[in-house]
Write an enzyme that holds these catalytic residues in place. Structure first.
Site, PDB file in Angstrom:
ATOM      1  N   LEU A 142       0.862  -1.393   0.066  1.00 55.63           N
ATOM      2  CA  LEU A 142      -0.096  -0.010   0.014  1.00 55.63           C
ATOM      3  C   LEU A 142       0.774   1.236   0.069  1.00 55.63           C
ATOM      4  CD1 LEU A 142      -2.752   1.429   0.167  1.00 55.63           C
ATOM      5  CD2 LEU A 142      -2.511   1.258   2.672  1.00 55.63           C
ATOM      6  N   ILE A 174       8.091  -2.313   2.628  1.00 54.47           N
ATOM      7  CA  ILE A 174       7.191  -3.396   2.668  1.00 54.47           C
ATOM      8  C   ILE A 174       7.801  -4.655   3.386  1.00 54.47           C
ATOM      9  CG2 ILE A 174       5.844  -4.876   1.215  1.00 54.47           C
ATOM     10  CD1 ILE A 174       5.233  -1.937   0.935  1.00 54.47           C
ATOM     11  N   GLN A 291      14.980   6.733  45.353  1.00 50.18           N
ATOM     12  CA  GLN A 291      13.637   7.270  45.078  1.00 50.18           C
ATOM     13  C   GLN A 291      13.544   7.874  43.817  1.00 50.18           C
ATOM     14  OE1 GLN A 291      12.685  10.857  47.727  1.00 50.18           O
ATOM     15  NE2 GLN A 291      12.402   9.445  49.635  1.00 50.18           N
ATOM     16  N   GLU A 375       1.836   1.981   9.937  1.00 50.75           N
ATOM     17  CA  GLU A 375       0.331   1.785   9.842  1.00 50.75           C
ATOM     18  C   GLU A 375      -0.362   2.655  10.544  1.00 50.75           C
ATOM     19  OE1 GLU A 375      -0.522  -2.309  10.635  1.00 50.75           O
ATOM     20  OE2 GLU A 375       1.362  -2.958   9.871  1.00 50.75           O
TER      21      GLU A 375
END
Length: 395
Positions: A142, A174, A291, A375
């Protein structure tokens, strides 16, 4: 141990809200079996593959034997698992490496899913059983070199010629391109965007590997080049509607898996850091006694817990048929940012050791730089939620 802590059950530092107790017996079994596979088969070798920029192809058979390809599909040799099981598969695989999870995600959500959903009966019978067995590997075409987040600006086109289609154009970034036996390719036609199955060996198709990348190095990433590639009409996905609805539905499936996968990467980083800060002695006491260290560790646990609950609820929505793309965007955005921030912070807290291959945070951090981008970039998902809130498209 003082009176306040005596008899108190220790919490799992990687699962403070006992999300595991919310899983079904089948879901827990899936997670345990994939976790064993990652521990035994992935972790011993993945760092070397990352360093050498190679994909561990010898894992494919084991992944197939576990039923991880197309795991949530029914029939055709697929396992028919539910959404949470698929998510847990992604989580455990990415605990090993994003490249391994990406391989399974592309095979399942970006290749098998569109053939299953939009393909003909003949296409399903021809490809899906072999893909479930790992005998055929797929990739998803795509993204284009100039397109990125704007897939409608697609230059790859398909034109009819008699009973065939002729493809010209290029796809980039890809996953699996150079090792795939077939590509599910999206191209612009006179009617709009359509999907095609292009098999390796087709004249005019080239799939060069992309070299010199410093992320997803244990993943095969390449390009697809089409020069007058003739595709039979029988290889067009007949049930895909014209436009981007079909390819975007595939991305929704993959993003769902990503939202789970990155939790595994974050857990791997935190687990190693907990060991390191407990054993590393500076100024006469372990790092974990400081801490500043505890605050940063607690912040990581908070983020992981939030992501776990977010993805589990998303899975329940998916199984009930109520999941929306916007909800997936929220999970992908939140969880990828969570995992990348944790990997970076773990790398920092390891000091000089943080850049060493002996420790996992630097590898996960480098991988997650890609995962937060592909994506759907973080910005795209933010704008998706903005559109959902306001009803105004700001793309």
């Amino acid at each position: 141990m003082n009176d306040k802590t005596a008899g108190r059950r220790a919490l799992d530092p990687l699962d403070l809200y006992d999300v595991r107790s919310l899983l079904s017996e089948d879901e827990r079994m899936v997670q345990e079996s994939v976790a064993r596979f990652v521990d035994d088969q992935v972790l011993p070798k993945i760092q070397k593959h990352f360093e050498d920029h190679t994909f561990p192809r010898d894992l494919i058979g084991g992944l197939a034997d576990l039923g991880l390809f197309g795991s949530y599909l029914e029939g055709y040799g697929c396992a028919g698992m539910n959404a949470a099981s698929y998510g847990l598969i992604c989580q455990e695989l990415e605990r090993g490496d994003s490249g391994v999870r990406s391989f399974v995600s592309v095979q399942s959500s970006l290749c098998m899913f569109p053939i299953y959903t939009y393909g003909s009966d003949e296409q399903k019978e021809k490809y899906l059983p072999k893909m479930a067995k790992g005998e055929l590997i797929g990739c998803f075409g795509l993204t284009e070199p100039h397109g990125g987040s704007d897939p409608l600006n697609m230059k790859t086109h398909a034109k009819r010629r008699g009973g065939d289609w002729v493809l010209n154009g290029a796809k980039m970034w890809i996953t699996n391109a150079s090792i795939a036996d077939l590509a599910v390719v999206w191209a612009m036609t006179e009617e709009g965007v359509r999907g095609f199955i292009v098999e390796r060996g087709t004249r005019g198709l080239a799939t060069p590997e992309i070299e010199h990348k410093f992320s997803l190095r244990a993943s095969s990433t390449g390009s697809l080049f089409f020069e007058d590639v003739v595709v039979p009409a029988a290889n067009m996905l007949p049930k895909s509607t014209v436009g981007l609805k079909a390819p975007l539905s595939c991305l929704t499936q993959a993003r769902f898996g990503i939202s789970w996968g990155v939790i595994g990467a974050a857990q791997a980083c935190l687990a190693q850091l907990l060991e390191y800060t407990a054993s590393r002695i500076l100024f006469g006491r372990p790092l974990a006694a400081n801490q500043a260290i505890q605050i940063r560790l607690a912040e990581m646990a908070r983020k992981i817990t939030t992501a776990q609950l977010l993805s589990l609820q998303l899975a329940r929505l998916k199984d009930s048929g109520r999941m929306t793309p916007a909800q997936v965007s929220l999970a992908k955005w939140n969880n990828c940012r969570m995992a990348l921030d944790i990997a970076r912070d773990c790398r920092d807290m390891l000091g000089g050791a943080g850049i060493s291959a002996e420790f996992v945070p630097i590898r996960h951090a480098l991988n997650l730089e890609s995962v937060i981008t592909y994506e759907g970039t973080e910005t795209i998902h933010q704008l998706t939620i903005g559109r959902e809130l306001t009803g105004i498209n700001a793309f």
